[in-house]
Design an enzyme around this catalytic site. Structure first.
Site, PDB file in Angstrom:
ATOM      1  N   HIS A 185       1.005  -1.309  -0.140  1.00 24.90           N
ATOM      2  CA  HIS A 185       0.032  -0.024   0.038  1.00 24.90           C
ATOM      3  C   HIS A 185       0.872   1.315   0.162  1.00 24.90           C
ATOM      4  O   HIS A 185       0.506   2.123   0.374  1.00 24.90           O
ATOM      5  CB  HIS A 185      -0.946   0.106   1.123  1.00 24.90           C
ATOM      6  CG  HIS A 185      -2.129  -1.040   1.150  1.00 24.90           C
ATOM      7  ND1 HIS A 185      -1.782  -2.341   1.617  1.00 24.90           N
ATOM      8  CD2 HIS A 185      -3.199  -1.078   0.410  1.00 24.90           C
ATOM      9  CE1 HIS A 185      -2.745  -3.390   1.444  1.00 24.90           C
ATOM     10  NE2 HIS A 185      -3.693  -2.495   0.562  1.00 24.90           N
ATOM     11  N   HIS A 189     -10.396  -6.407  -4.661  1.00 27.54           N
ATOM     12  CA  HIS A 189     -10.576  -7.495  -3.753  1.00 27.54           C
ATOM     13  C   HIS A 189     -11.418  -8.772  -4.428  1.00 27.54           C
ATOM     14  O   HIS A 189     -12.255  -9.132  -3.594  1.00 27.54           O
ATOM     15  CB  HIS A 189     -11.272  -7.038  -2.578  1.00 27.54           C
ATOM     16  CG  HIS A 189     -10.220  -5.942  -1.672  1.00 27.54           C
ATOM     17  ND1 HIS A 189     -10.597  -5.373  -0.517  1.00 27.54           N
ATOM     18  CD2 HIS A 189      -9.078  -5.627  -1.999  1.00 27.54           C
ATOM     19  CE1 HIS A 189      -9.464  -4.950  -0.201  1.00 27.54           C
ATOM     20  NE2 HIS A 189      -8.617  -4.756  -1.232  1.00 27.54           N
ATOM     21  N   TYR A 221     -13.474   1.536  -4.936  1.00 26.54           N
ATOM     22  CA  TYR A 221     -11.973   1.298  -5.067  1.00 26.54           C
ATOM     23  C   TYR A 221     -11.900   1.825  -6.656  1.00 26.54           C
ATOM     24  O   TYR A 221     -10.825   2.241  -7.124  1.00 26.54           O
ATOM     25  CB  TYR A 221     -11.548   0.020  -5.110  1.00 26.54           C
ATOM     26  CG  TYR A 221     -10.923  -0.347  -3.781  1.00 26.54           C
ATOM     27  CD1 TYR A 221      -9.771   0.110  -3.214  1.00 26.54           C
ATOM     28  CD2 TYR A 221     -11.453  -1.009  -2.780  1.00 26.54           C
ATOM     29  CE1 TYR A 221      -9.093  -0.304  -1.877  1.00 26.54           C
ATOM     30  CE2 TYR A 221     -11.222  -1.390  -1.784  1.00 26.54           C
ATOM     31  CZ  TYR A 221     -10.036  -0.764  -1.140  1.00 26.54           C
ATOM     32  OH  TYR A 221      -9.655  -1.281   0.103  1.00 26.54           O
TER      33      TYR A 221
END
Length: 1012
Positions: free
Chosen positions: A345, A455, A462
């Site tokens: 990240h 995901h 997102y």
């Protein structure tokens, strides 16, 4: 030669040095002994605190530092035990430190640490996975051996974490420890953790012999557009702004000592993983004050001030401070080849660093640091991922598109205009085009049907970041030699338009909100504008008017310049979409008429039922159990949605069939279930059948529902379908059963928030007071009209519960009690039901008069619709007005009672419309076919399904597989088109056998005419 190192060392369960006593601050630990050298406290170098321990050695690798500790004995029993340390090196050497752990004098496990760097470096090395050999139960000593090629030297040591329990996904290999976490290059987080691999990818495109004037012109155009994207409107840089920047700079306490630089530690946000859970909240707060995100924000603020300033003394001062910031960051380990222990990240925390460096190129170049700065930008942005040949190119996900695209391009643009720079632009454009095209696994970002993925699921929250990251870059590169491929541009446009279809016009349904069921997320407007400015994918139009029209509709705060440009091009505001779309990647049906949006959401053995994190969607277990939502446009005082997180009953998801349990039992038990995942809950069923189909803007969605054994819902089953015809939705359920006697099973028709308790809800023309609870078994059909203008037709024998009441609940984060006024309508199936069923219809945009007419018509000779079948084999409905029939065939050879469909070789969805001798038919195989056969979920010892991460599934990166469905139709039918997706043959019985090629959940259309 003087050789200087520092190690950052701490004991387990201690926090970072801000929260703990520094064991190397005041005296040398007694358990540390130097052979062939000496140990002493020194202030020459330190990572944390004011001093460190100096280890001076004089016999090369005969010099050894011994550390004895019982902490090492705990390692063997903890598979996640990790050895963590920091090292400082003044002079890079092509040599290594050797770390060897002993059980008495018997070698247990070991690893090497390369010394080819200058500044701070760290490593997180897992004992069981990353080291050579195996840790032993009585292991109690560490031996650190000095490098063999450096006979004399000094090392500075300042705290070592002997054993820390770390999530195995996190540690990252780099140039110091290239053996760490090798599997990460192929894991779900490879886009973060594969920086080492990316940086070592060999070139595969030739260099130009020289750059041309056209090259320079295009690069100049790209640079100019890029600054338009990344820079704010022109700023006036005042003395007050300069003083504020000086104050923020002073916080970091940067000082130069001879050839060295010191200052506050710049932590990675991942450093909080080294904390014990009890200290985590405190660690996060402290980390936020001194981490790389805060630091890079200052770098960008300073770079912008330097760019806009017109006062030379200001520019000179800002340049000096910026170069010091850059030097300090490099010294702290934010440098080429450094993995910082863990960097997953990093794009979300380092994104301003790249733009800042690009803006300060001239100052960086003047200081002689351009090459090193480019290398560091190249490393952290992972620009090397773009260098890979297409057949081996890694699929990048939304994280990359959101947070790293600007960094990658900044890394290229900071280079001088050379053939190397042009080649990087070629790589970048090629890589972008590859990642903008749909892929057919559940990894990657974009799918063939228009779904945006993250995901392993449809995830617009997102997607917003991905669109905001990618669309400006498409614009920046457009109309140059480096523009993305036409196909990539077209597919990206279609994907962005799909978000427009499932938002109305700003917000999307709660069912696709992932772990953020707040109702506050909204569509991004700028991507539509940037794609409009990039022109049409075929290059024929300078402005893509379709995208510009959508921008004018969805933008709440329009750019005056863009609005003017689009209106000069005669762009009109887009109208609300009308039609039907299916995203079988994501299992979402989208149905639109007039100004409203209706969606249905399901799940199956490939697509999770929900995503829950600690303090995020804690009660969202049922969000994809057949969730039906209707969204209207927002108006002042009305969100357009039925949802608000104020008293919301998380058991009662509209459209869903659920077990109504107490809130405490609905609360997710969120765990870190394996080494492939974090602390999260993402459950799959073992049922494969779920999906949708469309024909002529009408649609059908169906699913076989089964709960998860984690919550003792293995026996909880239902078969559900929704037939969407214009403003009508026919909702069917059959085979509803479970053996749970403690709690009731129910299907929620609606749960609507009441802004005012007086909002009208009618039961057969009779207003329902507040508060009221009406429960009855209907002996004849009835209708309910809710407070949103939606009517519901209930068949006889429906066991309904209608209420207007104040509800008590918990918010989705599970942080506070909530309450609110709601109207709800529920069908009750009782306790431990067997073979229960339901039927109801919705009419959107209804009033009492329309509902009475509808109810009367349903009892007449020509009903609005007919239910033809509602069994475990098939659900089938006919829409009389258009002679349109929909079938959900749940099994092969489904024994359908349909007059046209005789047989099917595989479970499928069908819509057909017959007009005399013409037949229009569409068929979909909803099974994406990531694997074949029985469900592969591992079982517990009692035979129940085990909770495992979706990222652990062997099929996680496999492509969806096409299929062939054979369909037998009554009578003789011939092809009326030239489609190659299906073949038609006549059977010996005079019927028609059709072989249809199906793929990726997309509907295959067939046009047939009656034969003789």
């Amino acid at each position: 030669m003087v050789f200087i190192l520092c190690l950052f060392i701490a004991a387990k369960h201690q926090a970072l040095a801000q929260l703990q006593k520094d064991i190397c601050e005041e005296e040398v630990p007694q358990e540390w002994q130097a052979k062939g050298g000496k140990l002493a406290i020194s202030t020459q170098h330190q990572k944390i605190g004011e001093s460190a321990i100096a280890w001076t050695w004089a016999k090369g690798n005969e010099s050894v530092l011994n550390i004895v500790s019982d902490e090492f004995k705990k390692v063997a029993s903890d598979k996640r035990s990790t050895f963590v340390f920091w090292i400082y090196n003044e002079n890079p050497v092509a040599d290594k430190l050797s770390f060897t752990f002993y059980n008495a004098d018997k070698e247990a496990c070991k690893f090497d640490f390369n010394l080819n760097f200058k500044g701070w470096r760290t490593a997180w090395v897992m004992y069981h996975r990353d080291m050579q050999s195996t840790p032993q139960p009585n292991m109690n000593r560490l031996e650190i051996k000095a490098p063999s090629t450096v006979k004399k030297g000094t090392l500075y040591l300042d705290q070592v974490m002997y054993q820390v329990n770390i999530n195995p996904r996190s540690p990252m290999r780099d140039f110091q420890v290239p053996f760490v976490n090798l599997d990460a290059d192929h894991a779900a987080n490879a886009h973060w953790n594969s920086l080492y691999k990316f940086s070592t990818t060999p070139d595969n495109l030739p260099l130009k012999a020289a750059i041309t004037p056209q090259d320079k012109k295009e690069v100049g155009q790209i640079y100019k557009r890029f600054l338009e994207v990344v820079l704010p409107s022109k700023k006036v840089i005042t003395d007050t702004i300069i003083r504020k920047l000086e104050k923020d700079y002073a916080f970091w306490e940067i000082k130069k000592k001879s050839q060295f630089i010191t200052g506050r530690t710049i932590f990675s946000t991942n450093d909080i993983e080294l904390f014990d859970e009890n200290d985590l909240d405190s660690a996060k707060k402290i980390n936020a004050t001194t981490n790389i995100s805060k630091y890079s924000n200052l770098m960008l603020a300073m770079a912008e001030a330097h760019y806009f300033s017109t006062i030379q003394t200001h520019k000179d001062k800002l340049a000096r401070m910026f170069i010091n910031l850059l030097d300090h960051a490099e010294n702290q380990g934010w440098s080429f080849g450094s993995g910082m222990g863990a960097l997953h990240h990093l794009g979300y925390n380092l994104e301003n660093y790249y733009t800042a460096c690009l803006l300060m190129k001239d100052a960086i170049k003047a200081s002689g640091k351009l090459e090193q700065t480019f290398k560091s930008m190249f490393w952290f942005s992972g620009l090397g991922r773009a260098v890979e040949v297409p057949e081996k190119m890694p699929e990048s996900n939304i994280d990359v598109l959101n947070t790293l695209l600007q960094g990658m391009l900044s890394s290229i643009l900071i280079l001088d205009d050379t053939p190397e720079k042009m080649r990087f632009l070629q790589y970048y454009s090629r890589w972008l085009s590859f990642n903008m095209k749909p892929n057919v696994a559940i990894t990657g970002a974009f799918k063939p049907d228009g779904a945006v993925f993250h995901h392993a699921t449809l995830y617009p929250a997102y997607g917003v970041g991905g669109y905001n990251g990618l669309a400006p870059i498409v614009y920046v590169l457009s109309k140059t030699s480096y523009q993305v491929e036409q196909e990539a541009h077209q597919k990206f446009k279609e994907n962005l338009l799909m978000m427009h279809y499932y938002t109305n016009p700003y917000k999307w349904p709660i069912s696709i909100s992932g772990r953020h069921p707040t109702g506050t997320w909204s569509v991004p407007d700028k991507p539509y504008a940037y794609l409009a400015l990039a022109g049409t994918p075929d290059g024929k139009e300078a402005i893509d008017k379709e995208m510009a029209a959508v921008y004018l509709l969805v933008s709440k705060k329009k750019s005056l310049a863009w609005e003017k440009k689009f209106k000069q091009a005669d762009v009109q505001v887009a109208k609300y979409p009308n039609g039907h779309w299916n995203l079988n990647y994501g299992l979402l049906a989208i149905h639109r008429r007039n100004n409203w949006l209706l969606t249905v959401k399901g799940h199956n053995r490939y697509m999770v039922s929900h995503e829950a994190y600690p303090k995020a969607n804690v009660f969202g277990r049922y969000l994809n159990y057949g969730h039906l939502e209707v969204l209207f446009p927002e108006t002042p005082g009305y969100t357009g949605s039925n949802f608000t997180d104020k008293g919301w009953d998380w058991n009662r998801i509209p459209g869903a069939t659920t077990l109504h349990v107490p809130l405490d039992k609905l609360r997710a038990q969120i765990l870190n279930v394996d080494d492939f995942s974090g602390v999260e809950e993402m459950l799959l069923t073992d049922e494969v059948f779920a999906g949708g189909i469309s024909l002529n803007q009408q649609g059908l969605f169906a699913m076989k529902l089964r709960g998860h054994d984690k919550y003792n819902l293995g026996s909880f089953k239902a078969i559900k379908s929704w037939f969407m015809f214009d403003s009508l939705v026919v909702c069917l359920g059959s085979d509803i059963e479970n053996n749970i006697k403690e709690y009731p099973t129910e299907t929620t028709i609606f749960q609507n928030y009441l802004n005012n308790p007086s909002e009208a809800v009618l039961l057969d023309h009779q207003p329902i007071d507040f508060p009221t609870q009406v429960s009855k078994a209907l002996t004849k059909p009835a209708f309910v009209l809710d407070n949103r203008g939606i009517g519901y037709y209930l068949t006889a024998n429906s066991k309904m519960a209608l209420s207007k009441n104040q509800q008590q609940s918990r918010d989705q984060k599970d942080t506070q009690n909530t309450q609110g006024n709601f109207a709800s309508l529920v069908l009750q199936h009782g306790f431990a039901p067997k073979s229960e069923a339901y039927e109801y219809a919705m009419l959107i945009g209804a009033d009492a008069k329309k509902m009475q007419t509808f109810k009367t018509q349903m009892s007449g000779k020509t009903p609005v619709y007919q239910v033809l079948q509602k069994t475990a084999e098939a659900h089938s409905v006919k829409y009389i007005a258009q002679q349109l029939t929909g079938l959900a065939l749940f099994k092969e050879n489904s024994q359908s009672t349909d007059p046209l469909i005789i047989n099917n070789s595989k479970a499928c969805l069908i819509l057909y419309q017959q007009e005399a001798a013409k037949l229009n038919l569409a068929i979909t195989d909803p099974d994406l076919g990531f694997y074949q056969g029985a469900d592969e979920t591992p079982l517990n010892s009692d035979g129940t399904r085990k909770e495992v991460s979706i990222y652990s599934r062997y099929w996680f990166k496999t492509d969806a597989q096409p299929s062939v469905i054979q369909l037998e139709l009554k009578g003789n039918w011939l092809k009326a088109d030239d489609s190659k997706k299906y073949e038609v043959a006549k059977t010996t019985q005079g019927n028609t056998l059709i072989k249809v090629n199906c793929a990726y959940g997309l509907a295959t259309p067939l046009k047939l005419i009656k034969g003789n």
